[in-house]
Design an enzyme around this catalytic site. Sequence first.
Site, PDB file in Angstrom:
ATOM      1  N   ARG A   9      10.923 -32.820 -53.446  1.00  0.00           N
ATOM      2  CA  ARG A   9      10.798 -31.398 -53.102  1.00  0.00           C
ATOM      3  C   ARG A   9       9.985 -30.620 -54.137  1.00  0.00           C
ATOM      4  O   ARG A   9       9.672 -29.458 -53.931  1.00  0.00           O
ATOM      5  CB  ARG A   9      12.188 -30.780 -52.961  1.00  0.00           C
ATOM      6  N   CYS A  10       9.657 -31.273 -55.241  1.00  0.00           N
ATOM      7  CA  CYS A  10       8.943 -30.615 -56.341  1.00  0.00           C
ATOM      8  C   CYS A  10       7.441 -30.894 -56.238  1.00  0.00           C
ATOM      9  O   CYS A  10       7.019 -32.047 -56.221  1.00  0.00           O
ATOM     10  CB  CYS A  10       9.479 -31.127 -57.676  1.00  0.00           C
TER      11      CYS A  10
END
Length: 119
Positions: A9-10
């Site tokens: 998600r980063c």
Amino acid sequence: MITIYHNPRCSKSRAACDLITNTYNSANEATEIVEYLKQPLTVAELKELNAQLGCPVHEMIRDTEAEYKELNLADPSLTDAQLFEALAKHPILLQRPIVVRNGRAVIGRPPENVVTLFA
């Protein structure tokens, strides 16, 4: 073997993975991607990672996460052992991505930091 401690998600973590796959890993070394939020590291693994990074434990910790404030991890009286325990119990606190190659590690923030492992 290249190991990437990754949070999909980063954006920085994704960018580091892309750089390794498409630019730096020209020798096609085996690569292991560890989603550390799904597979949290143990205290022993965190200590080994810290030794490979060669930095103070505090540099491994994301100070922008709510857990950082809730656990009062800015307290200078906390020991390394206490910080490792916090990281093991709250993996969201671990800096990301962390890339390991040939016994050395770097924090991939910015993603271009990973080049030092391939130079």
